[in-house]
Design a protein around this motif. Structure first.
Motif, mmCIF file in Angstrom:
data_model
loop_
_atom_site.group_PDB
_atom_site.id
_atom_site.type_symbol
_atom_site.label_atom_id
_atom_site.label_comp_id
_atom_site.label_asym_id
_atom_site.label_seq_id
_atom_site.Cartn_x
_atom_site.Cartn_y
_atom_site.Cartn_z
ATOM 1 N N THR A 75 0.999 -1.416 -0.339
ATOM 2 C CA THR A 75 0.353 -0.088 0.094
ATOM 3 C C THR A 75 1.185 1.102 -0.203
ATOM 4 O OG1 THR A 75 -0.589 0.113 2.502
ATOM 5 C CG2 THR A 75 -1.808 -1.686 1.027
ATOM 6 N N GLU A 76 0.175 3.309 -0.187
ATOM 7 C CA GLU A 76 0.634 3.477 0.024
ATOM 8 C C GLU A 76 1.432 4.376 1.356
ATOM 9 O OE1 GLU A 76 -1.935 6.605 -1.450
ATOM 10 O OE2 GLU A 76 -1.329 6.282 -3.394
ATOM 11 N N THR A 77 0.857 3.388 2.139
ATOM 12 C CA THR A 77 1.546 3.306 3.462
ATOM 13 C C THR A 77 2.728 2.471 3.953
ATOM 14 O OG1 THR A 77 -0.411 2.602 5.000
ATOM 15 C CG2 THR A 77 -0.390 4.441 4.245
ATOM 16 N N GLY A 78 3.319 1.537 2.992
ATOM 17 C CA GLY A 78 3.834 0.474 2.994
ATOM 18 C C GLY A 78 3.144 -0.870 3.748
ATOM 19 N N LYS A 79 2.114 -1.004 3.658
ATOM 20 C CA LYS A 79 2.087 -2.378 4.031
ATOM 21 C C LYS A 79 1.538 -3.545 3.093
ATOM 22 C CE LYS A 79 -0.613 -0.752 8.692
ATOM 23 N NZ LYS A 79 -1.945 -0.998 9.407
ATOM 24 N N GLN A 116 7.187 -7.064 10.781
ATOM 25 C CA GLN A 116 5.911 -7.208 9.634
ATOM 26 C C GLN A 116 4.676 -7.918 9.988
ATOM 27 O OE1 GLN A 116 8.293 -7.313 6.501
ATOM 28 N NE2 GLN A 116 7.340 -6.201 5.722
ATOM 29 N N GLU A 120 1.939 -5.077 10.451
ATOM 30 C CA GLU A 120 1.758 -4.146 9.377
ATOM 31 C C GLU A 120 1.599 -5.324 8.007
ATOM 32 O OE1 GLU A 120 6.112 -3.235 8.173
ATOM 33 O OE2 GLU A 120 6.459 -2.448 10.553
ATOM 34 N N GLN A 122 -1.975 -5.191 5.422
ATOM 35 C CA GLN A 122 -3.441 -4.481 5.356
ATOM 36 C C GLN A 122 -4.718 -5.118 5.120
ATOM 37 O OE1 GLN A 122 -3.493 -1.268 4.940
ATOM 38 N NE2 GLN A 122 -5.572 -1.471 5.287
#
Length: 262
Positions: A75-79, A116, A120, A122
């Motif tokens: 994702t854009e948030t790094g998930k 992670q 982390e 989503q």
């Protein structure tokens, strides 16, 4: 991770996950990952939005069992975005490394990867996340038990005495870390000959039932030793969705788990 004053981690909810259960075994080779996968699919069949997290970093089985492969998108948030099949959201170290590569890591790298996978990913509004634990009672088990808000655990064993010795260690561990044990699953309980219907107890008779009674625990179900469970798992079509004769064994376990949690 937030820390308490005594230095112990604060148990956190996994984002977008309502309930978390751990499927564990004291010993490898008792069919824990197969039980985890078929349990997750059976919970989905009951109408629960279900995820499956493979916490066995060194020997991930979920990609094979769920017929999934490929690196997850980010994702854009790094998930990490879960890979989905059969209506189940999944995540595994097996998606992040090639099938031929071995994970040869020291403890710090292992713990970083585990963090992670735990926090982390989503997940998309899950009712329940089934975590397929590695065998044993080591660092991974302790980290998850201390850092994740867990709603219950399921312990898988064969009836064999040598497997039960390690299953008891799992019972002791969950009691020490105050994680409720929903019950035990007796896997490879008996072999039913397809030719003459003779029932053979290859790994002993009702060992899990006796051990459960000693510890005042429920046996959630007994699953037979059956060739189709193996062959269907190997081709990524678990029996919970592919075999109407074997699926009820797992469906019954899922119904008991749902009743205890919801």
């Amino acid at each position: 991770m937030p820390r308490m004053s005594k230095g112990l981690p604060i148990r956190q909810k996994i984002p977008n996950v309502e309930k978390v259960i751990l499927v564990s075994s004291g010993k490898g080779g008792v069919g824990k990952s197969t039980v985890s996968t078929n349990l997750a699919l059976s919970l989905r069949n009951l109408g629960l939005k279900t995820g499956l997290l493979d916490a066995d970093l060194f020997g991930p089985s979920i990609p094979k069992l769920m017929n999934l492969a490929g690196e997850p998108r980010i994702t854009e948030t790094g998930k990490l975005i879960p890979l989905v099949n059969y209506g189940i959201q999944t995540m595994s170290m097996g998606y992040l490394i090639s099938e031929e590569n071995a994970v040869v890591w020291r403890g710090l790298m292992v713990m970083k990867a585990l963090q992670q996978l735990l926090f982390e990913v989503q997940w998309e509004d899950l009712d329940i996340l089934v975590i397929d634990m590695p065998p044993g009672t080591g660092d991974t088990q302790l980290t998850i038990s201390q850092q994740v808000k867990v709603d219950g655990s399921v312990i898988v064993s064969t009836p064999q005495d040598i497997a039960l010795l390690d299953a008891v260690k799992g019972i002791t561990m969950f009691n020490k870390v105050n994680i409720p044990i929903l019950g035990l699953v007796q896997n490879m309980s008996f072999f039913l000959c397809p030719n003459c219907n003779h029932e053979s107890h290859v790994f002993g008779t009702d060992g899990v039932l006796r051990e459960a009674s000693k510890h005042n625990l429920e046996v959630l179900g007994s699953i037979p030793l059956n060739e189709k469970i193996c062959t269907q798992s190997d081709i990524g079509k678990p029996v919970a969705i592919s075999d109407p004769q074997l699926a009820p064994y797992y469906a019954s376990i899922a119904e008991k788990v749902r009743a205890k949690l919801f």
